[in-house]
Design a protein around this motif. Sequence first.
Motif, PDB file in Angstrom:
ATOM      1  N   ILE A  10       0.853  -1.186   0.000  1.00 47.81           N
ATOM      2  CA  ILE A  10       0.000   0.000   0.000  1.00 47.81           C
ATOM      3  C   ILE A  10       0.888   1.235   0.000  1.00 47.81           C
ATOM      4  N   ASP A  11       0.579   2.178  -0.880  1.00 49.06           N
ATOM      5  CA  ASP A  11       1.316   3.443  -0.934  1.00 49.06           C
ATOM      6  C   ASP A  11       1.029   4.225   0.349  1.00 49.06           C
ATOM      7  N   PRO A  12       2.041   4.406   1.223  1.00 48.07           N
ATOM      8  CA  PRO A  12       1.786   5.047   2.520  1.00 48.07           C
ATOM      9  C   PRO A  12       1.505   6.541   2.407  1.00 48.07           C
ATOM     10  N   ALA A  13       1.889   7.173   1.300  1.00 50.60           N
ATOM     11  CA  ALA A  13       1.728   8.618   1.165  1.00 50.60           C
ATOM     12  C   ALA A  13       0.468   9.006   0.395  1.00 50.60           C
ATOM     13  N   TYR A  14      -0.248   8.031  -0.117  1.00 51.74           N
ATOM     14  CA  TYR A  14      -1.412   8.328  -0.956  1.00 51.74           C
ATOM     15  C   TYR A  14      -2.543   8.911  -0.111  1.00 51.74           C
ATOM     16  N   GLN A  15      -3.151  10.005  -0.606  1.00 52.53           N
ATOM     17  CA  GLN A  15      -4.231  10.670   0.112  1.00 52.53           C
ATOM     18  C   GLN A  15      -5.536  10.531  -0.664  1.00 52.53           C
ATOM     19  N   GLY A  16      -6.641  10.489   0.078  1.00 54.61           N
ATOM     20  CA  GLY A  16      -7.944  10.498  -0.568  1.00 54.61           C
ATOM     21  C   GLY A  16      -8.414   9.165  -1.083  1.00 54.61           C
ATOM     22  N   GLY A  17      -7.981   8.087  -0.506  1.00 55.47           N
ATOM     23  CA  GLY A  17      -8.372   6.750  -0.942  1.00 55.47           C
ATOM     24  C   GLY A  17      -7.270   5.751  -0.659  1.00 55.47           C
ATOM     25  N   THR A  18      -7.151   4.755  -1.522  1.00 59.10           N
ATOM     26  CA  THR A  18      -6.131   3.718  -1.359  1.00 59.10           C
ATOM     27  C   THR A  18      -5.412   3.518  -2.685  1.00 59.10           C
ATOM     28  N   CYS A  19      -4.109   3.314  -2.605  1.00 59.30           N
ATOM     29  CA  CYS A  19      -3.313   3.015  -3.799  1.00 59.30           C
ATOM     30  C   CYS A  19      -2.488   1.765  -3.535  1.00 59.30           C
ATOM     31  N   PHE A  20      -2.780   0.705  -4.276  1.00 56.93           N
ATOM     32  CA  PHE A  20      -1.991  -0.519  -4.194  1.00 56.93           C
ATOM     33  C   PHE A  20      -0.945  -0.514  -5.305  1.00 56.93           C
ATOM     34  N   TRP A  21       0.283  -0.840  -4.938  1.00 56.34           N
ATOM     35  CA  TRP A  21       1.370  -1.042  -5.905  1.00 56.34           C
ATOM     36  C   TRP A  21       1.723  -2.525  -5.921  1.00 56.34           C
ATOM     37  N   PHE A  22       2.134  -3.024  -7.074  1.00 54.45           N
ATOM     38  CA  PHE A  22       2.624  -4.401  -7.130  1.00 54.45           C
ATOM     39  C   PHE A  22       3.559  -4.560  -8.323  1.00 54.45           C
ATOM     40  N   THR A  23       4.424  -5.557  -8.218  1.00 54.15           N
ATOM     41  CA  THR A  23       5.345  -5.888  -9.296  1.00 54.15           C
ATOM     42  C   THR A  23       5.056  -7.309  -9.777  1.00 54.15           C
ATOM     43  N   ILE A  24       5.448  -7.578 -10.995  1.00 52.32           N
ATOM     44  CA  ILE A  24       5.343  -8.911 -11.573  1.00 52.32           C
ATOM     45  C   ILE A  24       6.748  -9.346 -11.993  1.00 52.32           C
ATOM     46  N   GLY A  25       7.270 -10.384 -11.345  1.00 55.91           N
ATOM     47  CA  GLY A  25       8.594 -10.898 -11.711  1.00 55.91           C
ATOM     48  C   GLY A  25       9.750 -10.136 -11.111  1.00 55.91           C
ATOM     49  N   SER A  26       9.502  -9.289 -10.135  1.00 62.00           N
ATOM     50  CA  SER A  26      10.594  -8.544  -9.491  1.00 62.00           C
ATOM     51  C   SER A  26      10.264  -8.347  -8.022  1.00 62.00           C
ATOM     52  N   SER A  27      11.225  -8.704  -7.158  1.00 59.01           N
ATOM     53  CA  SER A  27      11.023  -8.534  -5.713  1.00 59.01           C
ATOM     54  C   SER A  27      12.286  -7.978  -5.075  1.00 59.01           C
ATOM     55  N   ALA A  28      12.902  -6.999  -5.740  1.00 57.24           N
ATOM     56  CA  ALA A  28      14.141  -6.407  -5.241  1.00 57.24           C
ATOM     57  C   ALA A  28      13.939  -5.828  -3.845  1.00 57.24           C
ATOM     58  N   ALA A  29      14.975  -5.950  -3.008  1.00 58.76           N
ATOM     59  CA  ALA A  29      14.895  -5.452  -1.640  1.00 58.76           C
ATOM     60  C   ALA A  29      14.642  -3.948  -1.631  1.00 58.76           C
ATOM     61  N   GLY A  30      13.749  -3.502  -0.752  1.00 58.73           N
ATOM     62  CA  GLY A  30      13.462  -2.085  -0.602  1.00 58.73           C
ATOM     63  C   GLY A  30      12.625  -1.483  -1.701  1.00 58.73           C
ATOM     64  N   ILE A  31      12.055  -2.338  -2.551  1.00 60.25           N
ATOM     65  CA  ILE A  31      11.312  -1.836  -3.702  1.00 60.25           C
ATOM     66  C   ILE A  31      10.089  -1.016  -3.281  1.00 60.25           C
ATOM     67  N   GLU A  32       9.521  -1.318  -2.102  1.00 58.03           N
ATOM     68  CA  GLU A  32       8.327  -0.618  -1.637  1.00 58.03           C
ATOM     69  C   GLU A  32       8.583   0.862  -1.387  1.00 58.03           C
ATOM     70  N   ASN A  33       9.844   1.233  -1.184  1.00 55.85           N
ATOM     71  CA  ASN A  33      10.169   2.622  -0.880  1.00 55.85           C
ATOM     72  C   ASN A  33      10.437   3.459  -2.125  1.00 55.85           C
ATOM     73  N   GLU A  34      10.414   2.834  -3.292  1.00 61.27           N
ATOM     74  CA  GLU A  34      10.836   3.509  -4.514  1.00 61.27           C
ATOM     75  C   GLU A  34       9.692   4.076  -5.347  1.00 61.27           C
ATOM     76  N   PHE A  35       8.482   3.576  -5.156  1.00 65.93           N
ATOM     77  CA  PHE A  35       7.368   3.977  -6.012  1.00 65.93           C
ATOM     78  C   PHE A  35       6.300   4.697  -5.187  1.00 65.93           C
ATOM     79  N   ARG A  36       5.907   5.892  -5.644  1.00 63.13           N
ATOM     80  CA  ARG A  36       4.868   6.667  -4.990  1.00 63.13           C
ATOM     81  C   ARG A  36       3.955   7.294  -6.034  1.00 63.13           C
ATOM     82  N   HIS A  37       2.656   7.278  -5.777  1.00 57.99           N
ATOM     83  CA  HIS A  37       1.698   7.852  -6.700  1.00 57.99           C
ATOM     84  C   HIS A  37       1.895   9.356  -6.839  1.00 57.99           C
ATOM     85  N   ASP A  38       2.324  10.018  -5.765  1.00 54.06           N
ATOM     86  CA  ASP A  38       2.572  11.457  -5.825  1.00 54.06           C
ATOM     87  C   ASP A  38       3.626  11.800  -6.866  1.00 54.06           C
TER      88      ASP A  38
END
Length: 432
Positions: free
Chosen positions: A390-418
């Motif tokens: 879940i995008d922790p910075a997303y406001q006004g609802g919910t934003c799910f992020w996901f990858t297909i075929g990639s699980s690099a360490a720390g990847i959750e910190n790299e993508f933001r809807h903002d």
Amino acid sequence: MPAAPLPPNESVRLQSLADYQIVDSLPEQEYDDIVGIAARICRTPIALVSLIDADRQWFKARVGVDVAQTDRSAAFCAHAILHQDEVLAVRDATQDPRFLDNPLVTGAPHIRFYAGSPLVTPQGIALGTLCVIDSIPRELSGEQLMSLKALGRQTTSLIELRGRTNQLEKYRSELERSNEALQEFAYAASHDLKQPIRGIGSLTEFFVEDYGDQLDDSAKEKLELIRRLTDRAQTMIDQMLYYARVGSVVDRLQPVDLNEVVDQVKENLFALIASGQVTIQSRQLPSVSGEPVLLNELFQNLISNGIKYNDNESKTVEVGFQTKRIGDEDEPVTAFFVADNGIGIPKRMRPEVFTIFRRLHAADAYGGGSGAGLTIARKIVETHGGRIWIDPAYQGGTCFWFTIGSSAAGIENEFRHDNIRSERDVCHAIGI
């Protein structure tokens, strides 16, 4: 010729050697490199990785000899493993009573000099040696002895790594068998549970049809409650069965056009979209390698959640992606998002959203449901070698992020809807 006495822990030692599954294994470059380096450093024509089995010494790697093994009774290494903490060095075998009439001394390869560094496991078990041999009497320098010991430790590390790999493979096989048994149980349980639950539901309907005019409102409400509970139990069983089956289709991966997947979801939601209540915005998505049915279920699940858990008169769901290079990764990583303007998920509840049957609202709120949807979504993503968050910075609802075929360490910190919004604003400002 006196044979070397057996070590005190011989039975344990032989079992340990068998557990590593290394005796009679195929040649491996790493071991060949070690004996080559040992021969060059010690300036000997022969170097061996010798493993002492019950009645033979077997060479995992060798330089300077053609045979793959000899009798244990003639093995210098059988003597070396009796002293685990030191290199057994024999300057001239013809002058040593243990070896002067040894067939490897009196005949080919006419051993005179021998130095063997024991290969001792972390459990303190000597499996064999890394040894160097020459046909002339000689001694090793202090530096050569240190190098031989260091190479011996590296050899032991390789053997230990092999043992851990074997153990992991064993665990993997056991896990596969366990998963197969679990799936079989899920199928059996689903079938066995469906029948009585379906029967309860049918009996409830028959009861209302036959005796409805004799029931007061309170009794009718209780029967309606029974019907809802049986429907919910049926849904939970179906979801449990689906969850068990997700991980069994990874061998059906193929190129999947995600634009077609989103179009199919839109078709499923045609009535809501046509009514003007729902808007699904999607940009051109890349293709991925995946299982089409599961990816369709993934997008259907996330998009439907964005509509279901939404109090707005105009419900909006946005589907998109972003590609960027992460850390030292050789290839850029693509992450997909599904963002909505719904009720959102409180921060304190986010760790629980992927737990099966864990509902964040009352059972009859927002149309009910089993609470398995996001758990299934996560399993689909992980089955495809990716991550979902879940995008922790997303406001006004919910934003799910996901990858297909990639699980690099720390990847959750790299993508933001903002960040995507910022990029759009910049592009709009400069007229792109």
